[in-house]
Design a protein around this motif. Structure first.
Motif, PDB file in Angstrom:
ATOM      1  N   ALA A  33      59.518  47.297  22.067  1.00  0.00           N
ATOM      2  CA  ALA A  33      59.432  46.079  21.408  1.00  0.00           C
ATOM      3  C   ALA A  33      58.591  45.013  22.146  1.00  0.00           C
ATOM      4  O   ALA A  33      57.841  44.362  21.673  1.00  0.00           O
ATOM      5  N   GLU A  34      58.500  45.308  23.373  1.00  0.00           N
ATOM      6  CA  GLU A  34      57.635  44.308  24.353  1.00  0.00           C
ATOM      7  C   GLU A  34      56.349  44.604  24.002  1.00  0.00           C
ATOM      8  O   GLU A  34      55.551  43.678  23.797  1.00  0.00           O
ATOM      9  N   LYS A  35      55.951  45.834  23.601  1.00  0.00           N
ATOM     10  CA  LYS A  35      54.405  46.210  23.220  1.00  0.00           C
ATOM     11  C   LYS A  35      53.975  45.748  21.926  1.00  0.00           C
ATOM     12  O   LYS A  35      53.215  45.057  21.641  1.00  0.00           O
ATOM     13  N   LEU A  36      55.184  45.632  20.787  1.00  0.00           N
ATOM     14  CA  LEU A  36      54.772  45.129  19.809  1.00  0.00           C
ATOM     15  C   LEU A  36      54.678  43.688  19.619  1.00  0.00           C
ATOM     16  O   LEU A  36      53.960  43.094  18.908  1.00  0.00           O
TER      17      LEU A  36
ATOM     18  N   ALA B 155      64.470  38.521  15.091  1.00  0.00           N
ATOM     19  CA  ALA B 155      63.894  39.401  14.972  1.00  0.00           C
ATOM     20  C   ALA B 155      62.990  39.561  13.949  1.00  0.00           C
ATOM     21  O   ALA B 155      63.462  39.189  12.772  1.00  0.00           O
ATOM     22  N   VAL B 156      61.815  40.169  13.893  1.00  0.00           N
ATOM     23  CA  VAL B 156      61.036  40.763  12.824  1.00  0.00           C
ATOM     24  C   VAL B 156      61.587  42.297  12.685  1.00  0.00           C
ATOM     25  O   VAL B 156      61.239  42.921  13.687  1.00  0.00           O
TER      26      VAL B 156
ATOM     27  N   LEU C  93      67.457  52.901   5.163  1.00  0.00           N
ATOM     28  CA  LEU C  93      67.656  51.533   5.793  1.00  0.00           C
ATOM     29  C   LEU C  93      68.175  51.692   7.368  1.00  0.00           C
ATOM     30  O   LEU C  93      68.613  50.865   8.052  1.00  0.00           O
ATOM     31  N   ARG C  94      67.230  52.538   7.876  1.00  0.00           N
ATOM     32  CA  ARG C  94      67.280  52.614   9.347  1.00  0.00           C
ATOM     33  C   ARG C  94      65.956  51.949   9.994  1.00  0.00           C
ATOM     34  O   ARG C  94      64.925  51.750   9.270  1.00  0.00           O
ATOM     35  N   ASP C  95      66.129  51.245  11.041  1.00  0.00           N
ATOM     36  CA  ASP C  95      65.092  50.595  11.661  1.00  0.00           C
ATOM     37  C   ASP C  95      64.008  51.223  12.279  1.00  0.00           C
ATOM     38  O   ASP C  95      64.220  52.379  12.656  1.00  0.00           O
ATOM     39  N   LEU C  96      62.795  51.036  11.703  1.00  0.00           N
ATOM     40  CA  LEU C  96      61.361  51.627  12.227  1.00  0.00           C
ATOM     41  C   LEU C  96      60.936  51.015  13.417  1.00  0.00           C
ATOM     42  O   LEU C  96      60.147  51.661  14.033  1.00  0.00           O
ATOM     43  N   GLY C  97      60.925  49.510  13.347  1.00  0.00           N
ATOM     44  CA  GLY C  97      60.266  48.781  14.559  1.00  0.00           C
ATOM     45  C   GLY C  97      60.845  47.390  14.556  1.00  0.00           C
ATOM     46  O   GLY C  97      61.557  46.942  13.597  1.00  0.00           O
ATOM     47  N   ARG C  98      60.936  46.937  15.800  1.00  0.00           N
ATOM     48  CA  ARG C  98      61.329  45.438  16.011  1.00  0.00           C
ATOM     49  C   ARG C  98      60.594  44.645  16.886  1.00  0.00           C
ATOM     50  O   ARG C  98      60.415  45.012  17.925  1.00  0.00           O
ATOM     51  N   VAL C  99      60.605  43.082  16.485  1.00  0.00           N
ATOM     52  CA  VAL C  99      59.650  42.333  17.392  1.00  0.00           C
ATOM     53  C   VAL C  99      60.868  41.363  17.549  1.00  0.00           C
ATOM     54  O   VAL C  99      61.216  40.748  16.694  1.00  0.00           O
ATOM     55  N   PRO C 100      61.236  40.991  18.798  1.00  0.00           N
ATOM     56  CA  PRO C 100      62.236  39.842  19.134  1.00  0.00           C
ATOM     57  C   PRO C 100      61.546  38.716  18.947  1.00  0.00           C
ATOM     58  O   PRO C 100      60.314  38.414  19.182  1.00  0.00           O
ATOM     59  N   LEU C 101      62.577  38.000  18.485  1.00  0.00           N
ATOM     60  CA  LEU C 101      62.181  36.542  18.207  1.00  0.00           C
ATOM     61  C   LEU C 101      63.005  35.438  18.679  1.00  0.00           C
ATOM     62  O   LEU C 101      63.296  35.913  19.869  1.00  0.00           O
TER      63      LEU C 101
END
Length: 408
Positions: free
Chosen positions: A390-393, A76-77, A85-93
């Motif tokens: 994530a799908e929209k990102l 992922a990105v 160190l918390r996740d803000l956003g994720r793009v699956p790779l």
């Protein structure tokens, strides 16, 4: 002039863009000569991200198969808050990227990319690679382009229908044109420094990185006025780290000396684990980020600039290498589409490429604004990322990663 010589393509620079151009033209039946100033092909920098729009082209040219055993397919990105160190956003790779965009997203060491391209080039009998050859003269005439280079104290020449300047941000081809033609100029320091380090996975810094939960992804840690990108390379045996800060102009070149206090100051307020990682990863090398904005990328007499020589960009969209690869593949295709009209081919190529590159530049500027945001802007950014699935990102990147060279 013989038919083979009249179709000859001369390329200045054997970096990623230049070698891709050599392969793309050779695939279309053009004999190619590549002049490279360095005696040995060594990759500047360390890590590189190759998104599907680039790996699709490398696959078509036979390079991807050579590269895959040495690269990493990140899962992922990920955007993280550098303080919490918390996740803000994720793009699956990973497989999701390949299924969506038809080619893999890779993280690799630049040396591995360079080696894969070089290996493919050396197997092409129609490509001559001349190292230790510095281009010293370019002349356009009725018989085409004549290029002069110096190597081992002697002068060599090559001529053909087209010269491709793929010699990077400090391009000698662009400098040569700048003294003769309007629309060509020098690079410009962006005011940003890139701080780079590569650490072994088994080192103390590598283990500290693994504890951040980012060992299998491309992770960007965000902090006002600063961000750090980290990802695995070399089959996961090492991690590439790149931090970006404001800074004063330093010596032109791929690296130079800058005060480490700039980086340590930017790290104030980040999570202790991240600060420890940065401390363990040192010493860091500072790279001045230069950009190139040209009114022209081509001369109708038979010269084209590609990659950083034409439009060096900041790394905030992770598309510098990809744009050079796209430039090269499309240039070869368009020139082949206009075999009897080089001028039309060059004009068509530049008209097609400019809107694409300008859109990528805008994306990079937007990323920098969002990643370095302060106060209410940072709060709004985090809110948007939290409510965007994530799908929209991923869908937001279809225009970028799904791009393909149209082959006729």
């Amino acid at each position: 002039m013989s038919e083979a010589r009249s179709r000859q393509v001369v390329i200045a620079g054997a970096g990623i863009a230049g070698l891709t151009a050599a392969l793309a033209f050779a695939e279309r039946g053009y004999p190619v000569t590549v002049f490279e100033q360095a005696r040995q092909l060594e990759a500047a920098g360390a890590g590189i991200q190759l998104s599907p729009n680039a790996t699709r082209i490398l696959r078509q040219l036979g390079v991807l198969e050579r590269l895959l055993p040495h690269a990493v397919r990140p899962e992922a990105v990920v955007l993280k808050d550098a303080a919490a160190l918390r996740d803000l956003g994720r793009v699956p790779l990973g497989q999701a990227a390949e299924s969506r965009w038809g080619a893999p997203y890779l993280a690799a060491h630049r040396a591995d990319v360079q080696a894969a391209l070089t290996a493919q080039v050396t197997e092409r009998p129609d490509v001559e690679l001349v190292t230790g050859a510095r281009v010293t003269g370019v002349a356009a005439g009725p018989q085409g382009i004549a290029v002069t280079a110096e190597t081992d104290g002697r002068t060599i020449e090559a001529s053909g229908q087209l010269l491709v300047g793929a010699d990077g941000v400090w391009s000698s081809i662009r400098e040569n044109l700048a003294g003769k033609q309007p629309g060509f100029g020098k690079s410009r320091f962006s005011g940003e420094l890139a701080w780079r380090a590569t650490v072994a996975a088994e080192s103390a810094a590598g283990k500290a990185f693994a504890t951040s939960g980012a060992a299998v992804s491309v992770t960007t840690f965000l902090r006002p006025g600063f961000h750090l990108v980290a990802y695995p390379v070399s089959q996961g045996s090492a991690f590439n780290l790149a931090a970006f800060t404001k800074g004063e102009r330093i010596a032109e070149g791929w690296s130079g000396h800058a005060d480490p206090a700039i980086l340590s100051g930017a790290m104030r307020g980040t999570a202790p684990a991240l600060a420890r990682l940065v401390a363990l990863a040192g010493p860091w090398t500072a790279f001045p980020i230069h950009t190139v904005e040209q009114q022209r990328w081509t001369m109708q007499d038979g010269i084209a600039l590609i990659g950083d020589a034409a439009h060096a960009m900041t790394p905030f969209a992770a598309q510098g290498a990809a744009m050079g690869i796209e430039d090269a593949a499309m240039l070869a295709g368009v020139i082949a589409d206009f075999p009897a009209d080089l001028r039309q081919g060059l004009a068509t190529w530049e008209n097609l490429r400019r809107p694409r590159v300008e859109k990528v530049l805008r994306r990079g500027a937007l990323n920098r604004l969002a990643w370095h945001a302060w106060g209410p802007v940072a709060i709004a950014r985090n809110l948007v990322l939290a409510t965007r699935p994530a799908e929209k990102l991923a869908a937001d990147l279809d225009w970028l990663y799904g791009w393909e060279v149209v082959r006729r």
